[in-house]
Design a protein around this motif. Structure first.
Motif, mmCIF file in Angstrom:
data_model
loop_
_atom_site.group_PDB
_atom_site.id
_atom_site.type_symbol
_atom_site.label_atom_id
_atom_site.label_comp_id
_atom_site.label_asym_id
_atom_site.label_seq_id
_atom_site.Cartn_x
_atom_site.Cartn_y
_atom_site.Cartn_z
ATOM 1 N N SER A 1 0.851 -1.188 0.000
ATOM 2 C CA SER A 1 0.000 0.000 0.000
ATOM 3 C C SER A 1 0.885 1.235 0.000
ATOM 4 O O SER A 1 1.701 1.423 0.908
ATOM 5 C CB SER A 1 -0.916 0.004 1.231
ATOM 6 N N LEU A 2 0.732 2.067 -1.017
ATOM 7 C CA LEU A 2 1.506 3.299 -1.144
ATOM 8 C C LEU A 2 0.584 4.495 -0.905
ATOM 9 O O LEU A 2 -0.247 4.821 -1.747
ATOM 10 C CB LEU A 2 2.128 3.399 -2.540
ATOM 11 N N GLU A 3 0.700 5.105 0.260
ATOM 12 C CA GLU A 3 -0.118 6.282 0.600
ATOM 13 C C GLU A 3 -1.610 5.965 0.465
ATOM 14 O O GLU A 3 -2.382 6.759 -0.087
ATOM 15 C CB GLU A 3 0.255 7.476 -0.299
ATOM 16 N N GLY A 4 -2.018 4.816 0.948
ATOM 17 C CA GLY A 4 -3.406 4.387 0.819
ATOM 18 C C GLY A 4 -4.256 4.772 2.023
ATOM 19 O O GLY A 4 -3.786 4.776 3.161
ATOM 20 N N ALA A 5 -5.519 5.104 1.769
ATOM 21 C CA ALA A 5 -6.448 5.464 2.842
ATOM 22 C C ALA A 5 -6.779 4.255 3.699
ATOM 23 O O ALA A 5 -6.824 3.127 3.215
ATOM 24 C CB ALA A 5 -7.718 6.058 2.255
ATOM 25 N N GLY A 6 -7.043 4.504 4.972
ATOM 26 C CA GLY A 6 -7.400 3.426 5.885
ATOM 27 C C GLY A 6 -8.849 3.467 6.307
ATOM 28 O O GLY A 6 -9.274 2.702 7.175
ATOM 29 N N ARG A 7 -9.615 4.396 5.697
ATOM 30 C CA ARG A 7 -11.033 4.545 6.044
ATOM 31 C C ARG A 7 -11.884 4.553 4.779
ATOM 32 O O ARG A 7 -11.382 4.878 3.691
ATOM 33 C CB ARG A 7 -11.237 5.859 6.802
ATOM 34 N N PRO A 8 -13.177 4.237 4.900
ATOM 35 C CA PRO A 8 -14.066 4.306 3.733
ATOM 36 C C PRO A 8 -14.108 5.731 3.184
ATOM 37 O O PRO A 8 -13.938 6.700 3.923
ATOM 38 C CB PRO A 8 -15.433 3.896 4.307
ATOM 39 N N ILE A 9 -14.384 5.852 1.903
ATOM 40 C CA ILE A 9 -14.312 7.148 1.235
ATOM 41 C C ILE A 9 -15.314 8.147 1.796
ATOM 42 O O ILE A 9 -15.044 9.359 1.814
ATOM 43 C CB ILE A 9 -14.495 6.988 -0.301
ATOM 44 N N ASP A 10 -16.461 7.698 2.285
ATOM 45 C CA ASP A 10 -17.438 8.646 2.833
ATOM 46 C C ASP A 10 -16.900 9.342 4.085
ATOM 47 O O ASP A 10 -17.101 10.550 4.274
ATOM 48 C CB ASP A 10 -18.788 7.969 3.111
ATOM 49 N N GLU A 11 -16.177 8.600 4.921
ATOM 50 C CA GLU A 11 -15.586 9.206 6.118
ATOM 51 C C GLU A 11 -14.543 10.259 5.739
ATOM 52 O O GLU A 11 -14.456 11.324 6.372
ATOM 53 C CB GLU A 11 -14.947 8.135 7.004
#
Length: 315
Positions: free
Chosen positions: A162-172
């Protein structure tokens, strides 16, 4: 006559020098899928019989195989691919199908969902697996591509990065960004996203949110919201490396920590002063933003070293 000879000698020397700069050969590989042809670039290291292969998945928006778009050119993924391939790692980077769409492709645009990107990445992985030319197949997803890669990697890849990947759903993440930039639109944003999460299209919302929730984007958002990165990464039983730069102004360090916590078998590497596009930033936000449009600025070498160490430890 002498001048012509000197020119020929100069060209010959230049050719030798340029050939020595890169320890790989480059080829264009087009991969057919059920709906689209994926266009990409394969870099194969010289004199390596069965190298590991890293498949790079680009981030959100109209981002191409090199990490660029129509507005900003920084060559982030191009430089990472070349850096790895110079270290005896094969790499394949590709354009998302959306980059081939025109205004006339209304049916394709309407049919575009987050699953489209997952299916494309899965097709790419399966294409290279069938040739058995690689010792390992590693998926490296950048930004939005991190979540795409997580889902596509399951039962398909030997390792995931994972390169600079989000850890939360996009809505949050959207709610958090709106709260910071336009707090007066936060409640309206929450309401619209709640309906989208239930699979409902929304027609009545504040016109100031039109760029975020226009009718063409909503089906894509509906499909994207269904995925929680923490749940998806927990499903993986392969080696995982999570990389996060401390100067990333798009994705927080807490996102990387959430991913790591969700799958404790993963390795977490925080790279000091690296931003979202892998460039080293020693100054302020202005320097950070300017790097997005500086194609000559190299990526931080620590990124390549970190990935190499991870791949070399794979069994």
């Amino acid at each position: 006559m002498k001048s012509k000879l000197l020119i020929l000698i100069f060209l010959f020397i230049t050719h030798i020098v340029s050939s020595q700069e890169n320890n790989f050969k480059e080829s264009e590989i087009d991969i057919p899928t059920k709906t689209q042809i994926i266009y990409g670039t394969l870099l194969t290291p010289n004199s390596v019989k069965k190298p590991p292969l890293v498949i790079l998945i680009p981030g959100s928006g109209p981002t191409d195989r090199d990490g660029n778009n129509a507005v900003m050119k920084n060559n982030s993924l191009k430089y990472l691919a070349e850096s790895l391939s110079n270290q005896k790692i094969a790499t394949y980077r590709f354009d998302k199908s959306v980059l081939t769409f025109t205004k006339k492709d209304t049916l394709k645009i309407k049919a575009l969902t987050f699953n489209t990107f997952i299916n494309e990445a899965t097709s790419v992985i399966k294409y290279f697996k069938k040739f058995k030319n690689y010792s390992k197949i590693i998926i490296a997803g950048h930004s939005q591509g991190s979540l795409v890669g997580m889902v596509a990697s399951k039962n398909n890849a030997d390792a995931f990065i994972s390169l600079e990947g989000a850890g939360r759903p996009i809505d949050e993440i959207i709610i958090e960004q709106i709260a910071k930039q336009a707090p007066y639109l936060k409640e309206e944003t929450i309401r619209v996203l709640k309906e989208l999460k239930q699979g409902k299209l929304v027609t009545d919302f504040n016109p100031m949110l039109i760029s975020l929730f226009n009718q063409q984007v909503q089906p894509f958002l509906i499909s994207w919201i269904q995925y929680n990165p923490q749940i998806e990464i927990k499903k993986l039983t392969i080696p995982i490396l999570i990389i996060q730069g401390t100067k990333d102004i798009q994705v927080n360090i807490k996102d990387a920590e959430l991913l790591h916590k969700a799958n404790t078998t993963s390795k977490l590497k925080l790279i000091e002063n690296m931003n979202h596009i892998f460039k080293e930033i020693n100054g302020d936000v202005n320097e950070n933003l300017q790097s997005y449009s500086n194609p000559k600025l190299p990526i931080t070498p620590i990124l390549t070293t970190t990935i190499l160490n991870f791949i070399n430890q794979l069994k």
